[in-house]
Motif scaffolding. Structure first.
Motif, PDB file in Angstrom:
ATOM      1  N   SER A 248       7.334  78.220  76.389  1.00 33.46           N
ATOM      2  CA  SER A 248       5.959  77.995  75.941  1.00 33.46           C
ATOM      3  C   SER A 248       5.785  78.219  74.447  1.00 33.46           C
ATOM      4  N   ARG A 249       6.652  79.023  73.826  1.00 36.32           N
ATOM      5  CA  ARG A 249       6.529  79.307  72.395  1.00 36.32           C
ATOM      6  C   ARG A 249       7.481  78.472  71.540  1.00 36.32           C
ATOM      7  N   ASP A 250       8.144  77.522  72.165  1.00 39.10           N
ATOM      8  CA  ASP A 250       9.072  76.650  71.443  1.00 39.10           C
ATOM      9  C   ASP A 250       8.281  75.588  70.694  1.00 39.10           C
ATOM     10  N   ARG A 251       8.285  75.663  69.371  1.00 35.27           N
ATOM     11  CA  ARG A 251       7.470  74.764  68.562  1.00 35.27           C
ATOM     12  C   ARG A 251       7.941  73.314  68.610  1.00 35.27           C
ATOM     13  N   PHE A 252       9.188  73.097  69.038  1.00 31.19           N
ATOM     14  CA  PHE A 252       9.696  71.729  69.135  1.00 31.19           C
ATOM     15  C   PHE A 252       9.252  71.056  70.435  1.00 31.19           C
ATOM     16  N   GLN A 253       8.987  71.858  71.466  1.00 30.82           N
ATOM     17  CA  GLN A 253       8.600  71.303  72.760  1.00 30.82           C
ATOM     18  C   GLN A 253       7.108  71.428  73.048  1.00 30.82           C
ATOM     19  N   SER A 254       6.481  72.431  72.475  1.00 28.21           N
ATOM     20  CA  SER A 254       5.102  72.718  72.848  1.00 28.21           C
ATOM     21  C   SER A 254       4.134  72.568  71.690  1.00 28.21           C
ATOM     22  N   TRP A 255       3.140  71.751  71.904  1.00 32.50           N
ATOM     23  CA  TRP A 255       2.042  71.552  70.954  1.00 32.50           C
ATOM     24  C   TRP A 255       1.205  72.830  70.837  1.00 32.50           C
ATOM     25  N   ALA A 256       1.211  73.644  71.882  1.00 29.29           N
ATOM     26  CA  ALA A 256       0.393  74.858  71.930  1.00 29.29           C
ATOM     27  C   ALA A 256       1.233  76.115  71.747  1.00 29.29           C
ATOM     28  N   ALA A 257       2.354  76.022  71.042  1.00 27.92           N
ATOM     29  CA  ALA A 257       3.279  77.154  70.893  1.00 27.92           C
ATOM     30  C   ALA A 257       2.604  78.372  70.262  1.00 27.92           C
ATOM     31  N   ASP A 258       1.761  78.156  69.273  1.00 28.07           N
ATOM     32  CA  ASP A 258       1.103  79.284  68.606  1.00 28.07           C
ATOM     33  C   ASP A 258       0.142  80.000  69.556  1.00 28.07           C
ATOM     34  N   ASP A 259      -0.629  79.240  70.321  1.00 28.83           N
ATOM     35  CA  ASP A 259      -1.556  79.850  71.282  1.00 28.83           C
ATOM     36  C   ASP A 259      -0.797  80.632  72.354  1.00 28.83           C
ATOM     37  N   ALA A 260       0.377  80.154  72.706  1.00 25.73           N
ATOM     38  CA  ALA A 260       1.163  80.780  73.775  1.00 25.73           C
ATOM     39  C   ALA A 260       1.597  82.195  73.421  1.00 25.73           C
TER      40      ALA A 260
END
Length: 283
Positions: free
Chosen positions: A60-72
């Protein structure tokens, strides 16, 4: 006048008291949810109250896969196994059909409510999943707003592409081509672009040789990274001298993977990026 002011004060105090009584009760009625997949993570983060989210997937915190990584980063990260989910006893577990089947079945046998999401291959399926998560979180109004945002983005990109005949080919690591049945292809088609992968007989996706990509002669390649350095052999494919010769930066449309890997409201951002990229390459 004093009596009126006092009466207003009493009414206001009562209203505050009522709101104070209702809010905790409503919060207690909302389901507590755990997510096992990076795509269900993003749907959940978009539609749920923070208090409803018990935990998110390992990616969930992977910035390459998740658009919401920062929120996660605000939430607990789950192990991917059943143990920590069992301890939390969520009201609902949301997962992908690509998550480990044994774990999903174990949770079901233990009496947990597991809702499984398939990989969407069209924007219509994405909208259905947004609605479904809206029902799970009990925030259908937020789901409707997300779908409206997506529809508005579709309208903007169609206006930008109108009267243009543009053939594109989505290419990624090692020559992987997103085919005509993929979500990315649906996104491009909705925008009014033509995915040349259909001419190659590629369905969901498949690898294409360098020679085939070049001989197909799309107007533009759709890639996820504009970098000029390869981190590994897979990404080095896109920096092959022949491919760079025929498809320099001015012939490449860049849409980051984190905006297209999963289905959700982030696809509206992907469409807006597409508009900006089309304007860039047309200069």
């Amino acid at each position: 006048m004093t009596r009126i002011i006092n009466l207003v004060g009493v009414v206001f105090a009562c209203a505050v008291l009522v709101i104070g009584c209702i809010t905790p009760a409503r919060a207690a009625e909302l389901p507590r949810i755990a997510s096992m997949n990076v795509c269900t993570d993003q749907l959940l983060l978009t539609l749920a109250d923070p208090e409803q989210i018990l935990g998110l997937s390992r990616y969930s915190r992977d910035r390459f896969q998740s658009w919401a990584a920062d929120d996660a980063r605000r939430y607990r990260i789950l192990s991917g196994g059943a143990e920590d989910i069992m301890v939390m006893r969520p009201d609902v577990v949301v997962a992908s059909l690509f998550d480990k089947r044994a774990t999903r079945e174990f949770l079901k046998k233990k009496g947990l409510h597991v809702v499984e999401f398939d990989v969407p291959r069209s924007l219509d399926e994405v909208k259905d999943q947004i609605r479904q998560m809206g029902q799970i979180t009990r925030h259908p109004d937020r789901a409707d707003a997300g779908i409206a945002r997506l529809d508005a983005a579709i309208g903007r990109v169609r206006a930008a592409v109108a009267q243009k005949r543009v053939r594109v080919l989505p290419v990624s690591r090692r020559g992987w081509v997103s085919g005509s049945e993929s979500l990315l292809s649906s996104l491009l088609t909705q925008a009014g672009l033509s995915n040349a992968a259909g001419e190659l007989g590629v369905g969901f996706g498949g690898f294409a040789p360098l020679e085939t990509i070049i001989s197909t002669k799309p107007d533009f390649l759709v890639v996820s990274d504009a970098g000029d350095r390869a981190e590994d052999d897979g990404s080095a494919f896109l920096l092959h001298p022949a491919l760079q010769r025929f498809y320099p930066p001015s012939k490449r449309i860049v849409i980051p993977d984190r905006l297209t890997v999963c289905g959700g409201v982030m696809l509206a951002d992907a469409l807006d990026v597409l508009i900006a990229e089309l304007r860039r390459v047309e200069r």
